[in-house]
Design a protein around this motif. Structure first.
Motif, PDB file in Angstrom:
ATOM      1  N   UNK A  96      -6.088  17.875   1.219  1.00  0.00           N
ATOM      2  CA  UNK A  96      -5.982  18.511   2.533  1.00  0.00           C
ATOM      3  C   UNK A  96      -6.883  17.838   3.566  1.00  0.00           C
ATOM      4  N   UNK A  97      -7.430  16.686   3.210  1.00  0.00           N
ATOM      5  CA  UNK A  97      -8.367  15.982   4.078  1.00  0.00           C
ATOM      6  C   UNK A  97      -7.668  15.450   5.327  1.00  0.00           C
ATOM      7  N   UNK A  98      -8.417  15.391   6.413  1.00  0.00           N
ATOM      8  CA  UNK A  98      -7.905  14.773   7.638  1.00  0.00           C
ATOM      9  C   UNK A  98      -8.297  13.302   7.712  1.00  0.00           C
ATOM     10  N   UNK A  99      -8.897  12.793   6.643  1.00  0.00           N
ATOM     11  CA  UNK A  99      -9.306  11.391   6.601  1.00  0.00           C
ATOM     12  C   UNK A  99      -8.174  10.438   6.265  1.00  0.00           C
ATOM     13  N   UNK A 100      -6.988  10.976   6.003  1.00  0.00           N
ATOM     14  CA  UNK A 100      -5.820  10.148   5.711  1.00  0.00           C
ATOM     15  C   UNK A 100      -4.558  10.964   5.989  1.00  0.00           C
ATOM     16  N   UNK A 101      -3.443  10.261   6.143  1.00  0.00           N
ATOM     17  CA  UNK A 101      -2.155  10.939   6.325  1.00  0.00           C
ATOM     18  C   UNK A 101      -1.164  10.406   5.303  1.00  0.00           C
ATOM     19  N   UNK A 102      -0.276  11.260   4.880  1.00  0.00           N
ATOM     20  CA  UNK A 102       0.749  10.857   3.927  1.00  0.00           C
ATOM     21  C   UNK A 102       1.647   9.792   4.533  1.00  0.00           C
ATOM     22  N   UNK A 103       1.990   9.955   5.805  1.00  0.00           N
ATOM     23  CA  UNK A 103       2.863   8.985   6.469  1.00  0.00           C
ATOM     24  C   UNK A 103       2.216   7.600   6.497  1.00  0.00           C
ATOM     25  N   UNK A 104       0.917   7.556   6.798  1.00  0.00           N
ATOM     26  CA  UNK A 104       0.209   6.285   6.827  1.00  0.00           C
ATOM     27  C   UNK A 104       0.143   5.633   5.458  1.00  0.00           C
ATOM     28  N   UNK A 105      -0.103   6.443   4.438  1.00  0.00           N
ATOM     29  CA  UNK A 105      -0.180   5.931   3.071  1.00  0.00           C
ATOM     30  C   UNK A 105       1.177   5.428   2.593  1.00  0.00           C
ATOM     31  N   UNK A 106       2.227   6.202   2.833  1.00  0.00           N
ATOM     32  CA  UNK A 106       3.567   5.783   2.424  1.00  0.00           C
ATOM     33  C   UNK A 106       4.037   4.548   3.184  1.00  0.00           C
ATOM     34  N   UNK A 107       3.728   4.489   4.475  1.00  0.00           N
ATOM     35  CA  UNK A 107       4.100   3.319   5.268  1.00  0.00           C
ATOM     36  C   UNK A 107       3.415   2.063   4.769  1.00  0.00           C
ATOM     37  N   UNK A 108       2.136   2.179   4.432  1.00  0.00           N
ATOM     38  CA  UNK A 108       1.420   1.024   3.906  1.00  0.00           C
ATOM     39  C   UNK A 108       1.973   0.618   2.553  1.00  0.00           C
ATOM     40  N   UNK A 109       2.252   1.596   1.682  1.00  0.00           N
ATOM     41  CA  UNK A 109       2.798   1.298   0.356  1.00  0.00           C
ATOM     42  C   UNK A 109       4.148   0.590   0.484  1.00  0.00           C
ATOM     43  N   UNK A 110       4.975   1.050   1.398  1.00  0.00           N
ATOM     44  CA  UNK A 110       6.281   0.421   1.590  1.00  0.00           C
ATOM     45  C   UNK A 110       6.116  -1.018   2.070  1.00  0.00           C
ATOM     46  N   UNK A 111       5.268  -1.240   3.041  1.00  0.00           N
ATOM     47  CA  UNK A 111       5.078  -2.607   3.532  1.00  0.00           C
ATOM     48  C   UNK A 111       4.446  -3.487   2.461  1.00  0.00           C
ATOM     49  N   UNK A 112       3.572  -2.916   1.639  1.00  0.00           N
ATOM     50  CA  UNK A 112       2.950  -3.669   0.559  1.00  0.00           C
ATOM     51  C   UNK A 112       3.988  -4.066  -0.490  1.00  0.00           C
ATOM     52  N   UNK A 113       4.884  -3.140  -0.827  1.00  0.00           N
ATOM     53  CA  UNK A 113       5.909  -3.429  -1.838  1.00  0.00           C
ATOM     54  C   UNK A 113       6.936  -4.446  -1.357  1.00  0.00           C
ATOM     55  N   UNK A 114       7.184  -4.486  -0.051  1.00  0.00           N
ATOM     56  CA  UNK A 114       8.181  -5.409   0.471  1.00  0.00           C
ATOM     57  C   UNK A 114       7.613  -6.781   0.803  1.00  0.00           C
TER      58      UNK A 114
END
Length: 113
Positions: free
Chosen positions: A63-81
């Motif tokens: 529940x932390x405000x130190x990260x967002x799910x959208x930011x994490x998923x976006x980075x993971x997607x760009x990393x995988x591609x």
């Protein structure tokens, strides 16, 4: 394997605005890799032999405000591609996945004929 895992996880540092959030992310990811049961946060605490008080701190991480799910998923997607990871056929990315189908044991399931 541990060098490869840490090499991947250190790339996720920009996704976290706080050092503590990133460090808990590392602990949780490693806990997800080493655990042998699937009982959530409690299994991570158990398999990493952490102090039981860490359970509540880990719950707060989600529940932390130190990260967002959208930011994490976006980075993971760009990393995988990235070209080094991604299989391309005729210029299009191909995603390979493994799916395990576990049928439900109930005889009657709402919404199914």
């Amino acid at each position: 394997m541990d060098e490869k895992l840490f090499g991947i996880l250190k790339n996720f540092r920009p996704c976290f605005s706080r050092v503590a959030s990133y460090q808990w992310f590392l602990v949780i990811m490693i806990g997800l890799v080493v655990r042998a049961d699937h009982y959530g946060v409690s299994s991570i605490v158990r398999w990493l032999s952490l102090d039981p008080g860490c359970y509540w701190t880990m719950l707060h991480f989600f529940h932390s405000t130190g990260w967002t799910l959208e930011g994490l998923l976006g980075f993971w997607q760009s990393y995988c591609f990235q070209d080094s990871f991604c299989l391309k056929v005729q210029g299009r990315s191909v995603m390979v996945g493994d799916h395990t189908n576990q049928p439900k044991e109930g005889r009657k399931m709402p919404g199914l004929v």
